[in-house]
Design a protein around this motif. Structure first.
Motif, PDB file in Angstrom:
ATOM      1  N   HIS A 302      74.680  55.050  26.613  1.00 43.87           N
ATOM      2  CA  HIS A 302      73.867  54.066  25.911  1.00 43.87           C
ATOM      3  C   HIS A 302      72.434  54.568  25.823  1.00 43.87           C
ATOM      4  CE1 HIS A 302      72.963  49.499  25.256  1.00 43.87           C
ATOM      5  NE2 HIS A 302      72.450  50.279  24.321  1.00 43.87           N
ATOM      6  N   HIS A 303      72.031  54.948  24.624  1.00 36.35           N
ATOM      7  CA  HIS A 303      70.678  55.440  24.378  1.00 36.35           C
ATOM      8  C   HIS A 303      69.789  54.252  24.015  1.00 36.35           C
ATOM      9  CE1 HIS A 303      71.347  59.896  24.209  1.00 36.35           C
ATOM     10  NE2 HIS A 303      72.603  59.454  24.168  1.00 36.35           N
ATOM     11  N   LYS A 304      68.872  53.921  24.931  1.00 39.42           N
ATOM     12  CA  LYS A 304      67.972  52.794  24.733  1.00 39.42           C
ATOM     13  C   LYS A 304      66.535  53.216  24.474  1.00 39.42           C
ATOM     14  CE  LYS A 304      70.637  49.543  27.585  1.00 39.42           C
ATOM     15  NZ  LYS A 304      70.569  48.550  28.693  1.00 39.42           N
ATOM     16  N   ALA A 305      66.264  54.528  24.490  1.00 37.24           N
ATOM     17  CA  ALA A 305      64.907  55.040  24.300  1.00 37.24           C
ATOM     18  C   ALA A 305      64.969  56.302  23.452  1.00 37.24           C
ATOM     19  CB  ALA A 305      64.253  55.330  25.652  1.00 37.24           C
ATOM     20  N   PRO A 306      63.878  56.682  22.815  1.00 40.65           N
ATOM     21  CA  PRO A 306      63.890  57.859  21.942  1.00 40.65           C
ATOM     22  C   PRO A 306      63.894  59.160  22.735  1.00 40.65           C
ATOM     23  CG  PRO A 306      61.694  56.900  22.017  1.00 40.65           C
ATOM     24  CD  PRO A 306      62.588  55.962  22.771  1.00 40.65           C
ATOM     25  N   ASN A 307      64.296  60.235  22.032  1.00 39.29           N
ATOM     26  CA  ASN A 307      64.200  61.602  22.556  1.00 39.29           C
ATOM     27  C   ASN A 307      65.004  61.809  23.836  1.00 39.29           C
ATOM     28  OD1 ASN A 307      62.127  62.904  20.669  1.00 39.29           O
ATOM     29  ND2 ASN A 307      61.038  61.065  21.358  1.00 39.29           N
ATOM     30  N   CYS A 308      66.171  61.194  23.911  1.00 43.02           N
ATOM     31  CA  CYS A 308      67.038  61.360  25.074  1.00 43.02           C
ATOM     32  C   CYS A 308      68.256  62.209  24.714  1.00 43.02           C
ATOM     33  CB  CYS A 308      67.491  60.011  25.613  1.00 43.02           C
ATOM     34  SG  CYS A 308      66.167  59.003  26.291  1.00 43.02           S
ATOM     35  N   HIS A 309      68.864  62.803  25.747  1.00 48.18           N
ATOM     36  CA  HIS A 309      70.018  63.680  25.563  1.00 48.18           C
ATOM     37  C   HIS A 309      71.137  63.252  26.500  1.00 48.18           C
ATOM     38  CE1 HIS A 309      72.312  67.389  26.761  1.00 48.18           C
ATOM     39  NE2 HIS A 309      72.481  67.414  25.455  1.00 48.18           N
ATOM     40  N   SER A 310      72.356  63.165  25.979  1.00 47.84           N
ATOM     41  CA  SER A 310      73.520  62.861  26.809  1.00 47.84           C
ATOM     42  C   SER A 310      74.673  63.782  26.414  1.00 47.84           C
ATOM     43  CB  SER A 310      73.935  61.395  26.669  1.00 47.84           C
ATOM     44  OG  SER A 310      74.423  61.121  25.372  1.00 47.84           O
ATOM     45  N   ASP A 311      75.435  64.186  27.428  1.00 50.97           N
ATOM     46  CA  ASP A 311      76.518  65.151  27.232  1.00 50.97           C
ATOM     47  C   ASP A 311      77.687  64.739  28.126  1.00 50.97           C
ATOM     48  OD1 ASP A 311      78.234  67.303  27.196  1.00 50.97           O
ATOM     49  OD2 ASP A 311      76.702  68.825  27.453  1.00 50.97           O
ATOM     50  N   PHE A 312      78.771  64.237  27.515  1.00 52.07           N
ATOM     51  CA  PHE A 312      79.966  63.830  28.258  1.00 52.07           C
ATOM     52  C   PHE A 312      81.111  64.776  27.901  1.00 52.07           C
ATOM     53  CE2 PHE A 312      77.755  60.258  29.561  1.00 52.07           C
ATOM     54  CZ  PHE A 312      78.536  59.259  30.146  1.00 52.07           C
ATOM     55  N   LEU A 313      81.740  65.390  28.909  1.00 54.74           N
ATOM     56  CA  LEU A 313      82.917  66.228  28.694  1.00 54.74           C
ATOM     57  C   LEU A 313      83.987  65.834  29.698  1.00 54.74           C
ATOM     58  CD1 LEU A 313      84.438  68.605  27.400  1.00 54.74           C
ATOM     59  CD2 LEU A 313      83.321  70.110  29.061  1.00 54.74           C
ATOM     60  N   TYR A 314      85.127  65.344  29.215  1.00 58.45           N
ATOM     61  CA  TYR A 314      86.263  64.971  30.052  1.00 58.45           C
ATOM     62  C   TYR A 314      87.461  65.840  29.688  1.00 58.45           C
ATOM     63  CZ  TYR A 314      84.856  60.813  32.675  1.00 58.45           C
ATOM     64  OH  TYR A 314      84.286  59.965  33.588  1.00 58.45           O
ATOM     65  N   LYS A 315      88.144  66.357  30.723  1.00 61.46           N
ATOM     66  CA  LYS A 315      89.379  67.111  30.518  1.00 61.46           C
ATOM     67  C   LYS A 315      90.478  66.484  31.364  1.00 61.46           C
ATOM     68  CE  LYS A 315      87.687  71.660  29.094  1.00 61.46           C
ATOM     69  NZ  LYS A 315      88.655  71.942  28.010  1.00 61.46           N
TER      70      LYS A 315
END
Length: 435
Positions: A302-315
């Motif tokens: 959940h991006h609630k602010a600018p200029n943020c980075h998220s990376d989800f990897l599920y195997k």
């Protein structure tokens, strides 16, 4: 061992539970309010979108008791993540009761708090009360409300402003056959603080049963950095219901690695809220199932602010008649411009009767973002097997090597060598001889 308590998850059970505890009034009121909400809620319905792939009709709460009473002190430890690691401290729980806690004096002298959440709620309410249940939502569903009312054996890590722990901390939860675990893990990093936490949950018996109603709250203030590892290997007949959430503020970073291999049925909600500009999160997930296991993970970036980075990897890999469900969402609020979000789920189906459900999603209200998502599901590649056989491997050896290598991308992301080795060994134990 079977847990000896007979206290039920009902009004009388709550009163008996509260009478056995020495807690401040504010915490007792939180519990009573949570119970009122839980009693008014229905169990999740199969027709709802979140539960339509996870059937809990055979689950019966009355078969399990509220944590309490004596626990055995001679149960064998199954902790794996701490082997060969110099620790700054540790917390051990058995059947949701803290049995041992320790913190190096040098970190205690710097104001670090690490130990029983129950004890520290009494001794440091001024620190804990403003944070407890601020990431975790007791009203999310009936499981969350029951946890909020009956949590026991919780663990707390509080790191003051500017303090950077140089050694990892270890948290372990052990569940006896037939036992109940309702542990609540609360981690708070103040501005500029740093920590590494190794968290694992194990059943005493690999084939044992029990119930876990748990929650994890990770609260990071501006400029803090957290590495959090969570290994779950409950017994194969255990029910596992958990709500896990991180709140990451301005310029803070989170690396969250989760491995799920135990449990008969698991339903986990995992959320990362990026609430300050420049917040960064990386989540690495591994699921490996066998028999008739059913593991369901719902993740949210959940991006609630600018200029943020998220990376989800599920195997995920599925054997026999097991099933995994992964449903991921990248949600971007209107103010969260310049978002960079990524999510991916890869599945390796190892039998004709196993199944993988993979549902990635995007919900974007901003107009200046880069968000990508994807999913793959396949069997072992026959060309890869043939290639390995041409170089002297048997078919079984080739298949085992391919299955193990499937998870290598996750291992490459883990920056802690001991964790890479422990997770690799856990995966290797699951991989069988395939024909």
């Amino acid at each position: 061992m079977t847990q000896t308590t007979t206290i039920a998850f009902d009004q009388a059970g709550l009163e008996s539970f509260l009478q056995s505890r020495d807690e401040p009034d504010w915490l007792t009121e939180l519990r009573r309010e949570a119970w009122q909400h839980a009693a008014a809620m229905s169990w999740p319905e199969r027709r709802s979108e979140e539960w339509n792939r996870t059937d809990i009709r055979v689950f019966q709460l009355e078969k399990y008791g509220v944590p309490g009473g004596p626990v055995a002190d001679d149960l064998p430890s199954r902790a794996q993540l701490a082997e060969g690691v110099d620790l700054a401290g540790w917390i051990h729980t058995t059947d949701s009761q803290v049995t041992e806690e320790s913190l190096s004096e040098k970190w205690a002298a710097k104001g670090v708090l690490f130990g029983s959440l129950e004890r520290l709620c009494r001794d440091h309410a001024d620190i804990i009360r403003p944070h407890l249940f601020t990431a975790f939502d007791p009203d999310y569903d009936k499981f969350a409300a029951l946890h909020a009312a009956f949590w026991s054996g919780g663990q707390l890590l509080y790191v003051p402003r500017g303090v950077a722990l140089t050694e990892p901390l270890h948290i372990s939860s052990l569940l006896s056959d037939g036992g109940t675990d309702t542990t609540h893990t609360l981690i708070v990093l103040e501005e500029g603080a740093e920590a590494t936490v190794l968290h694992e949950s194990n059943g005493v018996d690999a084939d044992g049963g029990g119930l876990h109603l748990g929650a994890i709250e990770l609260i990071q203030k501006a400029g803090s950095h957290l590495r959090f590892v969570d290994l779950q290997e409950w017994g194969q007949k255990t029910y596992h219901f958990a709500h896990q959430k991180a709140v990451v503020d301005r310029d803070a970073s989170l690396q969250w690695t989760i491995a799920a291999m135990g449990g008969q049925l698991a339903k986990v909600n995992q959320t990362v809220d990026l609430v300050g500009p420049g917040a960064d999160s990386q989540v690495n997930g591994v699921m490996f199932t066998e028999g008739r296991q059913h593991l369901a993970f719902h993740t949210m970036q959940h991006h609630k602010a600018p200029n943020c980075h998220s990376d989800f990897l599920y195997k995920s890999a599925q054997q026999d008649r097991s099933r995994t469900v992964w449903k991921g969402m990248i949600k971007v609020d209107k103010v969260a411009q310049k978002t960079d979000g990524y999510q991916r789920n890869d599945n390796l189906v190892l039998s004709n009767h196993s199944r993988a459900d993979s549902i990635p999603g995007l919900e974007i209200e901003a107009d200046d973002v880069r968000c990508t998502h994807g999913s793959t599901t396949s069997k072992v590649d026959e060309e890869q097997v043939f290639y390995a056989q041409c170089r002297g491997f048997t078919r079984n050896e080739a298949t085992r090597m391919i299955v193990t290598g499937f998870f290598q991308q996750i291992f490459d992301r883990i920056t802690i060598e001991s964790v890479r080795e422990a997770l690799g060994a856990a995966i290797a134990r699951q991989v069988r001889e395939y024909s």
